[in-house]
Design a protein around this motif. Structure first.
Motif, PDB file in Angstrom:
ATOM      1  N   ARG A   1       1.248   6.765  -4.835  1.00  0.00           N
ATOM      2  CA  ARG A   1       2.431   5.873  -4.848  1.00  0.00           C
ATOM      3  C   ARG A   1       2.142   4.616  -5.639  1.00  0.00           C
ATOM      4  N   ASP A   2       3.235   3.917  -5.963  1.00  0.00           N
ATOM      5  CA  ASP A   2       3.087   2.617  -6.594  1.00  0.00           C
ATOM      6  C   ASP A   2       2.821   1.575  -5.505  1.00  0.00           C
ATOM      7  N   SER A   3       2.690   0.307  -5.884  1.00  0.00           N
ATOM      8  CA  SER A   3       2.436  -0.728  -4.880  1.00  0.00           C
ATOM      9  C   SER A   3       3.155  -2.005  -5.294  1.00  0.00           C
ATOM     10  N   SER A   4       3.224  -2.952  -4.366  1.00  0.00           N
ATOM     11  CA  SER A   4       3.900  -4.237  -4.596  1.00  0.00           C
ATOM     12  C   SER A   4       5.384  -4.075  -4.883  1.00  0.00           C
ATOM     13  N   VAL A   5       5.987  -2.984  -4.388  1.00  0.00           N
ATOM     14  CA  VAL A   5       7.437  -2.788  -4.469  1.00  0.00           C
ATOM     15  C   VAL A   5       7.908  -2.236  -3.135  1.00  0.00           C
ATOM     16  N   GLY A   6       9.163  -2.544  -2.785  1.00  0.00           N
ATOM     17  CA  GLY A   6       9.684  -2.074  -1.506  1.00  0.00           C
ATOM     18  C   GLY A   6       9.920  -3.230  -0.560  1.00  0.00           C
ATOM     19  N   ARG A   7      10.391  -2.926   0.641  1.00  0.00           N
ATOM     20  CA  ARG A   7      10.718  -3.974   1.613  1.00  0.00           C
ATOM     21  C   ARG A   7       9.501  -4.852   1.897  1.00  0.00           C
ATOM     22  N   GLY A   8       9.711  -6.152   1.858  1.00  0.00           N
ATOM     23  CA  GLY A   8       8.617  -7.095   2.088  1.00  0.00           C
ATOM     24  C   GLY A   8       8.092  -7.689   0.789  1.00  0.00           C
ATOM     25  N   THR A   9       8.423  -7.056  -0.353  1.00  0.00           N
ATOM     26  CA  THR A   9       7.963  -7.575  -1.647  1.00  0.00           C
ATOM     27  C   THR A   9       9.168  -8.090  -2.432  1.00  0.00           C
ATOM     28  N   ALA A  10       8.916  -8.675  -3.606  1.00  0.00           N
ATOM     29  CA  ALA A  10       9.996  -9.255  -4.402  1.00  0.00           C
ATOM     30  C   ALA A  10      10.835  -8.182  -5.110  1.00  0.00           C
ATOM     31  N   ASP A  11      10.247  -6.999  -5.336  1.00  0.00           N
ATOM     32  CA  ASP A  11      10.949  -5.941  -6.081  1.00  0.00           C
ATOM     33  C   ASP A  11      11.230  -4.764  -5.138  1.00  0.00           C
ATOM     34  N   PRO A  12      12.520  -4.510  -4.825  1.00  0.00           N
ATOM     35  CA  PRO A  12      12.815  -3.463  -3.846  1.00  0.00           C
ATOM     36  C   PRO A  12      12.678  -2.036  -4.383  1.00  0.00           C
ATOM     37  N   LEU A  13      12.540  -1.884  -5.711  1.00  0.00           N
ATOM     38  CA  LEU A  13      12.632  -0.538  -6.295  1.00  0.00           C
ATOM     39  C   LEU A  13      11.265   0.108  -6.532  1.00  0.00           C
ATOM     40  N   SER A  14      10.979   1.159  -5.784  1.00  0.00           N
ATOM     41  CA  SER A  14       9.757   1.933  -6.036  1.00  0.00           C
ATOM     42  C   SER A  14      10.035   2.940  -7.134  1.00  0.00           C
ATOM     43  N   ARG A  15       9.055   3.136  -8.017  1.00  0.00           N
ATOM     44  CA  ARG A  15       9.219   4.093  -9.123  1.00  0.00           C
ATOM     45  C   ARG A  15       8.404   5.361  -8.935  1.00  0.00           C
ATOM     46  N   TYR A  16       7.442   5.341  -8.061  1.00  0.00           N
ATOM     47  CA  TYR A  16       6.689   6.573  -7.798  1.00  0.00           C
ATOM     48  C   TYR A  16       6.125   6.521  -6.389  1.00  0.00           C
ATOM     49  N   ARG A  17       6.639   7.435  -5.576  1.00  0.00           N
ATOM     50  CA  ARG A  17       6.189   7.467  -4.189  1.00  0.00           C
ATOM     51  C   ARG A  17       6.359   8.932  -3.787  1.00  0.00           C
ATOM     52  N   HIS A  18       5.270   9.669  -3.799  1.00  0.00           N
ATOM     53  CA  HIS A  18       5.359  11.132  -3.681  1.00  0.00           C
ATOM     54  C   HIS A  18       4.426  11.709  -2.629  1.00  0.00           C
ATOM     55  N   VAL A  19       4.736  12.930  -2.201  1.00  0.00           N
ATOM     56  CA  VAL A  19       3.714  13.831  -1.689  1.00  0.00           C
ATOM     57  C   VAL A  19       3.606  14.925  -2.750  1.00  0.00           C
ATOM     58  N   ASP A  20       2.461  15.030  -3.397  1.00  0.00           N
ATOM     59  CA  ASP A  20       2.256  16.046  -4.425  1.00  0.00           C
ATOM     60  C   ASP A  20       1.239  17.073  -3.928  1.00  0.00           C
ATOM     61  N   VAL A  21       1.088  18.148  -4.698  1.00  0.00           N
ATOM     62  CA  VAL A  21       0.124  19.188  -4.343  1.00  0.00           C
ATOM     63  C   VAL A  21      -1.013  19.139  -5.358  1.00  0.00           C
ATOM     64  N   ILE A  22      -2.247  19.240  -4.887  1.00  0.00           N
ATOM     65  CA  ILE A  22      -3.363  19.409  -5.825  1.00  0.00           C
ATOM     66  C   ILE A  22      -4.006  20.761  -5.574  1.00  0.00           C
ATOM     67  N   ASP A  23      -4.414  21.387  -6.669  1.00  0.00           N
ATOM     68  CA  ASP A  23      -5.022  22.715  -6.609  1.00  0.00           C
ATOM     69  C   ASP A  23      -6.402  22.627  -7.269  1.00  0.00           C
ATOM     70  N   ILE A  24      -7.438  23.055  -6.540  1.00  0.00           N
ATOM     71  CA  ILE A  24      -8.798  22.940  -7.095  1.00  0.00           C
ATOM     72  C   ILE A  24      -9.397  24.303  -7.438  1.00  0.00           C
ATOM     73  N   ALA A  25      -8.551  25.374  -7.454  1.00  0.00           N
ATOM     74  CA  ALA A  25      -9.082  26.724  -7.677  1.00  0.00           C
ATOM     75  C   ALA A  25      -9.910  26.811  -8.960  1.00  0.00           C
ATOM     76  N   ALA A  26      -9.442  26.144 -10.015  1.00  0.00           N
ATOM     77  CA  ALA A  26     -10.144  26.255 -11.298  1.00  0.00           C
ATOM     78  C   ALA A  26     -10.960  25.001 -11.618  1.00  0.00           C
ATOM     79  N   ALA A  27     -11.027  24.066 -10.685  1.00  0.00           N
ATOM     80  CA  ALA A  27     -11.686  22.783 -10.974  1.00  0.00           C
ATOM     81  C   ALA A  27     -13.215  22.931 -10.960  1.00  0.00           C
ATOM     82  N   THR A  28     -13.871  22.154 -11.814  1.00  0.00           N
ATOM     83  CA  THR A  28     -15.335  22.177 -11.922  1.00  0.00           C
ATOM     84  C   THR A  28     -15.968  21.429 -10.750  1.00  0.00           C
ATOM     85  N   ASP A  29     -16.979  22.046 -10.142  1.00  0.00           N
ATOM     86  CA  ASP A  29     -17.757  21.336  -9.115  1.00  0.00           C
ATOM     87  C   ASP A  29     -18.752  20.432  -9.843  1.00  0.00           C
TER      88      ASP A  29
END
Ligand SMILES: *[C@@H]1O[C@H](CO)[C@@H](O)[C@H](O)[C@H]1NC(C)=O
Ligand SMILES: *[C@@H]1O[C@H](CO)[C@@H](O)[C@H](O)[C@H]1NC(C)=O
Length: 545
Positions: free
Chosen positions: A368-396
């Motif tokens: 998510r982004d930060s310093s935006v939303g209720r309690g801050t000066a800027d009410p508009l969040s531009r990225y606030r997600h639950v995403d999926v990560i997949d490590i099947a092909a990722a290098t150890d």
């Protein structure tokens, strides 16, 4: 006043009517969906909203905050409602005017959730999540001494036989700026929580960044020190301090302010999850380490995911007080965090605040982004997600090269020139965008008790989403008899905001100190909760809780 009974009857009638109309009809289209390495996920709809007053107090007289992490256990369906036990993890105590000697803790609530299947933007439902406070577990070190939220000393730490040297703060007086004998305590900035069947739990921290195991009473059983590459290093020495001076002396700043190598200040182990069989712990750094691009807010995307295997069933383990028997470091993967454009059009990395196990190769993550939303000066969040990560092909990448204490960089420029360029030999995890918190077409199906539609952006009222969302818990829509598994692939994904103890009616140090937080744009920042109804890949066996 309309009685609750009348409301209940009204909604019962309308839901029966809708159910009969819906039967046989195609289910409504999901709000969003994604297929990640062949696995299908759907965000069906927003299913709930709730809040907890910013000046609620615990059994010790202190202000309650809950949103750094959460766990729901004992989930069951009871008629038209669901009930469960919720564990809420506060951050390090009120800290917007400096860290203080708050004893880290875990709060326990009875949670009631009443689905509102007919909620719509035209006819929003009211809050349908209730938090009934039960009790609080205070956390202490292996010697029984309370831990502290204070920023750790510049160098050194707390030593205890059988444990790695842990971040610790030496403080004068009572550690809040008042008189007292002074002391030295293990410092904890708690961010991630998992709770096991025997009531013991693991908490991830962002000072060390360490992961600690506690018994059900809150006494520390073991501590995991991270790979050397993530230890914060200043001038060639381990330096756990996070440049967040104590409330009683704002001049206590480290030199240099940021570590040269290792985790960035206040960007530690935000993500913690566990496999449902309790054998594997997964830990995710909030954003890139200093040497991996962490010095740049636009380049710090390549963060690290760590895998630890655990000695099975801690209650049967004869060596349960032998910390070395607990966790074994197994693997390490690079996770590329998403980027977004901020209000000034600049590219920023969405640092992550929570991790949740779906399978051995897929996880939910909360960037998510930060310093935006209720309690801050800027009410508009531009990225606030639950995403999926997949490590099947990722290098150890676990090993001497990338875990080095001085030159463990995975990106091109190392500590000299912040970069997000990985070498061809490292394949990072795959990131699949999934749930967008900020969809007003879903949010506004719910309203606050005062009638403000839940939303992102203007207007500023109680329905405006808070800045910091940091907690996830997953429970089945159709729990099977033991309350653990799921008949089907539909789940309720709960999420909480961390309100940073922002209130004009705050209490600390066992209720002896009254504080007024005047740093936010609102006097009272209630904790908020949302519930997403999701479909996970067919046959998923995610962590329930
Ligand atoms: C913040 O801390 C400073 C220094 O201790 C103190 O003078 C000031 O009153 C504090 N502000 C609040 C809002 O507590
Ligand atoms: C690490 O940083 C150094 C520069 O300090 C650079 O020469 C090296 O290629 C980097 N390693 C990787 C894997 O990019």
């Amino acid at each position: 006043m309309v009685s609750l009974k009348q409301l209940a009857v009204a909604s019962f009638v309308s839901s029966v009517a809708t159910a009969s109309v819906r039967r046989g009809a195609a289910p409504p289209a999901p709000a969003s969906s994604v297929t990640c390495n062949g696995k299908a996920y759907a965000y069906n709809n927003l299913a709930g909203f709730g809040s907890l007053a910013s000046d609620a107090r615990d059994q010790y007289g202190d202000t309650i905050s809950i949103g750094s992490s959460m766990v729901i256990r004992d989930w069951k369906k009871a008629g038209k409602k669901y009930k469960g036990t919720m564990y809420g993890l506060p951050d390090r105590g009120w800290n917007t005017n400096g860290t203080q000697n708050t004893i880290p803790r875990v709060h326990i609530f009875d949670l009631t959730f009443t689905p509102a299947p007919d909620a719509s933007v035209a006819k929003p439902a009211g809050p349908n999540i209730e938090f009934d406070y039960k009790r609080t577990i205070l956390l202490s070190g292996p010697d029984g001494k309370p831990m502290t939220g204070l920023d750790p000393d510049f160098t050194g730490g707390y030593t205890y036989t059988g444990f790695p040297t842990m971040p610790a703060a030496t403080y004068p007086g009572d550690g809040f700026g008042g008189p007292g004998p002074g002391d030295k305590r293990i410092s904890l900035d708690a961010e991630g929580l998992v709770v096991l069947d025997d009531g013991s739990f693991w908490i991830s921290d962002e000072y060390g960044p360490f992961v600690y195991q506690f018994d059900s009473k809150g006494n520390m059983l073991s501590a995991i020190q991270p790979p050397d590459a993530l230890l914060p290093i200043r001038k060639g020495q381990v330096s756990f301090n996070s440049n967040t001076p104590p409330i009683y002396d704002h001049s206590l700043v480290p030199t240099p302010a940021d570590p040269d190598h290792g985790r960035q200040n206040n960007q530690g182990f935000e993500g913690l999850s566990i496999s449902p069989d309790g054998t594997t712990l997964w830990v995710l750094l909030q954003s890139a380490a200093r040497q991996d691009g962490g010095a740049s807010s636009s380049k710090r995307r390549n963060t690290r995911l760590l895998k630890y295997s655990l000695a099975r069933a801690s209650s049967n383990n004869k060596n349960k007080h032998d910390p070395t028997a607990q966790a074994t470091y197994k693997a390490e993967y690079v996770v590329p965090l998403p980027t977004f454009q901020n209000a000034e059009g600049k590219t920023r990395v969405a640092a992550q605040s929570e991790l949740h196990y779906v399978s051995d190769t897929q996880f939910l993550v909360l960037p998510r982004d930060s310093s935006v939303g209720r309690g801050t000066a800027d009410p508009l969040s531009r990225y606030r997600h639950v995403d999926v990560i997949d490590i099947a092909a990722a290098t150890d990448i676990k090993g001497a090269k990338y875990d080095d204490i001085a030159n463990g960089n995975i990106t091109a420029g190392g500590i000299v020139d912040a970069s997000d360029k990985l070498p061809p030999s490292i394949t990072p995890a795959t990131l699949c965008p999934f749930i967008d918190y900020n969809l007003n077409t879903e949010l506004s199906k719910f309203a606050t008790a005062s009638g403000d539609a839940v939303h992102n952006g203007l207007p500023v009222n109680l329905g405006l989403l808070n800045e910091k969302w940091e907690a996830l818990a997953l429970v089945p829509v159709n729990p099977n008899a033991n309350g653990k598994g799921c008949d089907g692939d539909e789940y309720y994904l709960f999420t909480l905001s961390d309100n940073d103890f922002i209130t004009n009616n705050g209490y600390a140090n066992f209720g002896k100190i009254k504080f007024v937080d005047d740093t936010a744009t609102v006097p009272f920042l209630d904790s908020q909760a949302l519930v997403f109804k999701v479909t996970l890949p067919r046959g998923s066996k995610p962590l329930v809780g």
